[in-house]
Write an enzyme that holds these catalytic residues in place. Structure first.
Site, mmCIF file in Angstrom:
data_model
loop_
_atom_site.group_PDB
_atom_site.id
_atom_site.type_symbol
_atom_site.label_atom_id
_atom_site.label_comp_id
_atom_site.label_asym_id
_atom_site.label_seq_id
_atom_site.Cartn_x
_atom_site.Cartn_y
_atom_site.Cartn_z
ATOM 1 N N LYS A 227 0.832 -1.210 0.000
ATOM 2 C CA LYS A 227 0.000 0.000 0.000
ATOM 3 C C LYS A 227 0.865 1.258 0.000
ATOM 4 O O LYS A 227 0.609 2.209 -0.759
ATOM 5 C CB LYS A 227 -0.922 -0.002 1.218
ATOM 6 C CG LYS A 227 -2.015 -1.058 1.175
ATOM 7 C CD LYS A 227 -2.848 -1.040 2.451
ATOM 8 C CE LYS A 227 -3.952 -2.076 2.424
ATOM 9 N NZ LYS A 227 -4.774 -2.064 3.656
ATOM 10 N N GLY B 207 0.434 -4.124 10.545
ATOM 11 C CA GLY B 207 1.708 -3.823 9.894
ATOM 12 C C GLY B 207 1.793 -2.355 9.551
ATOM 13 O O GLY B 207 0.801 -1.737 9.170
ATOM 14 N N CYS C 267 -0.640 0.967 6.242
ATOM 15 C CA CYS C 267 -0.977 0.105 7.378
ATOM 16 C C CYS C 267 -1.948 -0.981 6.923
ATOM 17 O O CYS C 267 -2.762 -0.758 6.021
ATOM 18 C CB CYS C 267 -1.626 0.893 8.507
ATOM 19 S SG CYS C 267 -0.598 2.185 9.235
ATOM 20 N N ASP C 268 -1.870 -2.124 7.583
ATOM 21 C CA ASP C 268 -2.860 -3.174 7.342
ATOM 22 C C ASP C 268 -2.996 -4.016 8.602
ATOM 23 O O ASP C 268 -2.005 -4.272 9.293
ATOM 24 C CB ASP C 268 -2.449 -4.065 6.170
ATOM 25 C CG ASP C 268 -3.573 -4.991 5.758
ATOM 26 O OD1 ASP C 268 -4.444 -4.549 4.982
ATOM 27 O OD2 ASP C 268 -3.616 -6.144 6.229
ATOM 28 N N SER C 269 -4.230 -4.432 8.879
ATOM 29 C CA SER C 269 -4.506 -5.184 10.109
ATOM 30 C C SER C 269 -5.154 -6.529 9.797
ATOM 31 O O SER C 269 -5.982 -6.627 8.881
ATOM 32 C CB SER C 269 -5.438 -4.387 11.025
ATOM 33 O OG SER C 269 -4.874 -3.147 11.375
#
Length: 218
Positions: free
Chosen positions: A57, A115, A78-80
């Site tokens: 991203k 992340g 960010c990624d969850s």
């Protein structure tokens, strides 16, 4: 740990919760949606998956930007994902999937991994890490699950729950940074900024006395 030019933070996420978290911390980000197809990334480890997605991203948005001498530009991706019972859970497929998840999760615990990938566009450097927080779910009833899923909130978030919305009532506690569960850890962001020789105060904004105009500090 300081800069003589304004610092621009570009958030590579369409998440209102992440943007609101930054704004509450005195940071006014620009937002550019990456357009990354998350389904193309596969990993057996939740930590690796969320970090790779965050990296993709951030890179997708970085590729659309050009450095400027008038400001220092950063991109944050960010990624969850939720690690629960040996599975990696992102956003539910539909209402039925969200219902099944909550029927399994109630009364139990999972670990929410987020992340973070920070790219310094100006100096072509990068800092990355994963924040992890254990989440304890309340033993909620079938009726509460049905009502919660009907709101649509759990369909739009990793793990099918929030901590800063309606879902917060259905958690009994967490172990770790609550921002991780929202989708962005401010303490981790501070450490990543230090890796690119910036302070989080370089991103702070302030409201001018007597008005609503926002000016950048630094």
């Amino acid at each position: 740990m300081s800069t003589s030019v304004p610092v621009r933070l570009v958030l590579a996420s369409q998440s209102p919760a992440r943007r609101k978290l930054l704004q509450a911390a005195g940071i006014e980000p620009d937002v550019l949606v990456s357009g990354v197809d998350e389904s193309q990334v596969v990993s057996e480890r939740a930590e690796d998956l969320c970090l790779e997605l965050a990296r993709l991203k951030a890179q997708a948005v970085r590729d659309r930007l050009r450095p400027s001498r008038d400001e220092r530009t950063l991109v944050l991706g960010c990624d969850s994902v939720l690690a629960f019972d040996g599975e990696i859970l992102g956003k539910p497929d539909d209402a039925a999937d969200a219902t099944r998840r909550w029927q399994r999760m109630r009364g139990r615990s999972g670990v929410l991994h987020t992340g973070h990938s920070l790219i310094d566009v100006t100096y072509e450097s990068r800092a990355e890490a994963v924040a992890s927080t254990t989440v304890h779910f309340a033993d909620i009833s079938d009726e509460e699950i049905a009502a919660y899923v009907a709101t649509g909130e759990p369909l739009a978030v990793a793990g099918a729950f929030t901590i800063d919305g309606l879902g917060g009532a259905f958690l009994t506690g967490i172990e770790g940074d609550p921002g991780t569960v929202v989708g962005l850890s401010l303490p981790l962001l501070r450490r990543l900024l230090a890796e690119v020789e910036l302070s989080i105060v370089d991103l702070w904004t302030k409201v001018a006395p007597g008005g609503q105009e926002i000016e950048h500090l630094g």
